[in-house]
Design an enzyme around this catalytic site. Structure first.
Site, PDB file in Angstrom:
ATOM      1  N   ALA A 146      29.545   0.954  41.434  1.00 30.72           N
ATOM      2  CA  ALA A 146      28.447   1.385  40.575  1.00 30.72           C
ATOM      3  C   ALA A 146      28.210   0.304  39.525  1.00 30.72           C
ATOM      4  O   ALA A 146      29.132  -0.436  39.175  1.00 30.72           O
ATOM      5  CB  ALA A 146      28.793   2.709  39.913  1.00 30.72           C
ATOM      6  N   GLY A 187      32.252   2.557  44.055  1.00 29.70           N
ATOM      7  CA  GLY A 187      31.150   3.207  44.745  1.00 29.70           C
ATOM      8  C   GLY A 187      30.760   2.494  46.034  1.00 29.70           C
ATOM      9  O   GLY A 187      30.220   3.110  46.949  1.00 29.70           O
ATOM     10  N   GLU A 229      33.115   3.765  48.556  1.00 28.59           N
ATOM     11  CA  GLU A 229      32.745   5.171  48.787  1.00 28.59           C
ATOM     12  C   GLU A 229      31.481   5.269  49.640  1.00 28.59           C
ATOM     13  O   GLU A 229      31.369   6.134  50.513  1.00 28.59           O
ATOM     14  CB  GLU A 229      32.554   5.861  47.426  1.00 28.59           C
ATOM     15  CG  GLU A 229      33.858   5.889  46.642  1.00 28.59           C
ATOM     16  CD  GLU A 229      33.703   6.395  45.211  1.00 28.59           C
ATOM     17  OE1 GLU A 229      32.818   5.894  44.486  1.00 28.59           O
ATOM     18  OE2 GLU A 229      34.457   7.289  44.818  1.00 28.59           O
ATOM     19  N   GLU A 280      38.251   1.932  39.905  1.00 27.69           N
ATOM     20  CA  GLU A 280      37.746   2.701  38.747  1.00 27.69           C
ATOM     21  C   GLU A 280      38.809   2.895  37.680  1.00 27.69           C
ATOM     22  O   GLU A 280      38.500   2.925  36.487  1.00 27.69           O
ATOM     23  CB  GLU A 280      37.231   4.071  39.211  1.00 27.69           C
ATOM     24  CG  GLU A 280      35.921   4.023  39.984  1.00 27.69           C
ATOM     25  CD  GLU A 280      36.108   3.938  41.489  1.00 27.69           C
ATOM     26  OE1 GLU A 280      37.200   3.535  41.952  1.00 27.69           O
ATOM     27  OE2 GLU A 280      35.151   4.273  42.209  1.00 27.69           O
TER      28      GLU A 280
END
Ligand code: HXC
Length: 257
Positions: A65, A108, A111, A131
């Protein structure tokens, strides 16, 4: 249709979606979430598309992200914009999605790759859930999909230390479908996508739904669901054609053509 953060194209019945924020290693910002979902939905609604190929650049599939965009957001803004929940809308895409991963697939990005149905990795691919180093947790399935894919001890280690793993390790622990030399990633992933896109659309969509259910249902429930879907497919024109073609020793002509 032109997008700000992605490139969209087609190759026969394959929908091509390329993440395209090279300066930020394809960091997933809000615009990219909307662009990706819009493109996926467009392909999904198009009968001329039988498989989607999702890829990044040579250096990065996606480095997570967009930290710079998230940095100053309040809780209320995170809730309102729903950064992680927004991506979960990918679960409604019925067309099989092949992810072609080269370089970084972090946070992300890892993911997003795991949210696809087949994951082809270049030998240069690196996966991780960093993260924890930012003082947060995974937010789009990293703790859940990773644990189901590679088991609790490995998922715990990756999520708690943020350690990146290379393609060989990802292959060994079952995170990817296949690893190929970087120079062959484009051709190998396209070949898989073309193969799927050449199959019956009703069959491939049903199979995607069935295999995804295996992650959610008990074995008994999953087997019952599979039996219902299997019986349901006997109503399709493609099932009649597929079996006739076999018996008549000729290629099938699927109804989408
Ligand atoms: C914003 C990013 C970024 C990110 C890289 N960049 N990752 N920008 N968000 N996630 C930017 C850098 O700031 C830099 O731009 C440019 O991309 C190149 O990156 P470098 O760091 O200079 O490259 P390198 O030294 O090769 O290191 C590569 C890297 C590192 C190891 C991938 O960039 C990195 O650690 N990135 C962050 C990875 C991460 O923590 N991801 C998890 C995010 S949280 P400038 O202009 O500054 O030079 C997350 C939560 C998901 O994903 C929640 C659900 C959606």
């Amino acid at each position: 249709k032109a997008y700000e953060t992605i490139l969209v194209d087609t190759d026969g019945r394959v929908g091509l979606l390329t993440l395209n924020r090279p300066d930020a290693l394809n960091a997933l910002n809000e615009q990219m979430l909307h662009d990706v979902l819009d493109a996926l939905r467009g392909f999904d609604a198009d009968e001329g598309i039988g498989c989607i190929l999702l890829r990044g650049s040579e250096r990065a599939f996606a480095a997570g992200a967009d930290i710079k965009q998230m940095q100053h957001l309040s809780v209320a803004e995170m809730v309102e914009r729903d950064w992680s929940g927004g991506w979960m809308a990918m679960g409604a895409i019925r067309t099989p999605i092949v992810a072609a991963v080269s370089g970084f697939a972090l946070g992300g990005g890892c993911e997003l790759a795991m949210a696809c149905d087949i994951l082809v990795a270049a030998d240069t691919a690196r996966f991780g859930q960093p993260e924890v180093k930012l003082g947060i947790s995974p937010g789009f399935g990293g703790s859940q999909r990773l644990a189901r894919l590679v088991g609790k001890p490995r998922a715990m280690e990756m999520c708690l230390t943020g350690r990146m793993i290379d393609a060989a390790e990802a292959d060994r622990i079952g995170l990817v479908s296949r690893v190929v030399p970087a120079a062959e990633l484009a051709a190998a992933s396209l070949e898989i996508a073309r193969t799927i896109a050449g199959m019956s659309r009703s069959a491939t969509r049903a199979i995607k739904e069935l295999v995804n259910r295996a992650e959610e249902l008990s074995l008994a429930e999953g087997l019952r669901f599979e039996r219902q879907v299997f019986h349901g497919l006997f109503s399709t024109a493609d099932r009649a054609e597929g079996m006739s073609a076999f018996v008549e020793k000729r290629p099938a002509r699927w109804s989408h053509r």
